[in-house]
Scaffold this active site. Structure first.
Site: not given
Length: 253
Positions: A11, A130
């Site tokens: 990330d 998500d």
């Protein structure tokens, strides 16, 4: 028998690898290119780069970083974050990505998956989902780095985007992200059962048994982890050997 893949996830925010809990509280985990090189050397099957602030900050992905990574790594690279159009896909593939992941843009317009898959092939188009538990057995999609609820059912959406041509689903449980309490197995299983493309399980890995469960109980084709690798708790090789010992077909170095 297809081998199960282990995918370290990088990330990236402000040019650095970061890791948080439930998408917030980020801590620094190093330089993206150096991290990717280390994972390549460690035997990762793929590496996933997610520019976690790109959509929220309304800008594109970092092509330069992708290019520098691709020049130095030989492992397949999936890149996501701020990908909006098939032109973004083209630019990332030219920069050296092997697969490109849509998230918020696909929720806003699932046809963008079809346009990209038609032009470049389903094999390089990933749809990242998500999802957050809203009630037992029901999961809702959130976008913009988990900031924005959509009211969209995650399982139905997974079916829709694979019908449009997504070749893979990158499924992150927002409830489990960074918690080290294990994958959301009911969510993973529901999506894996609903689609006929590979599902990458993401969110919640705290130990090597969690990786095994993602495959044996969740039905995932690949398992993605960040914290346990970034901060040196386990190596990729240890993870592969543990999964192989549990009877999962792995690519051992």
């Amino acid at each position: 028998m297809l081998k199960t893949r282990i995918i370290p996830c990088l990330d990236v925010a402000d040019g650095r690898v970061v890791k948080g809990v439930n998408f917030v509280g980020l801590r620094d985990a190093g330089d993206p290119v150096e991290c990717a090189k280390a994972y390549d050397a460690a035997g990762a099957d793929e590496i996933c780069f997610l520019d976690i602030h790109a959509t929220h900050e309304n800008r594109g992905t970092m092509f330069d970083m992708v290019q520098r990574t691709a020049e130095q790594c030989f492992v397949p690279l999936t890149v996501g974050g701020g990908v909006r159009t098939k032109d973004d896909v083209r630019a990332l593939l030219l920069a050296g990505a092997d697969k490109v992941s849509f998230n918020s843009a696909a929720v806003a317009n699932p046809d963008v998956i079809a346009e990209a898959a038609d032009q470049f092939g389903s094999q390089c188009i990933v749809c990242a989902i998500d999802a957050k538990t809203v009630e037992p057995g029901r999961w809702e999609i959130f976008t913009h780095g988990g900031r924005k609820p959509t009211g969209i059912d995650a399982v139905e959406f997974a079916k829709r985007v694979t019908a449009k041509g997504a070749g893979e689903i990158l499924l992150t449980s927002m409830d489990r992200d960074g918690t080290k309490s294990g994958f959301n197995l009911p969510l993973t299983k529901a999506i894996s059962d609903a689609v006929d493309v590979p599902v990458i399980a993401s969110g919640g890995v705290g130990n090597l048994d969690h990786l095994v469960e993602g495959v044996t109980k969740g039905g995932a084709s690949a398992v993605l982890a960040a914290s346990i690798f970034h901060f040196g708790e386990y190596t990729v090789q240890e993870a592969k050997e543990h999964m192989a010992a549990a009877g999962i077909p792995m690519r051992l170095n």
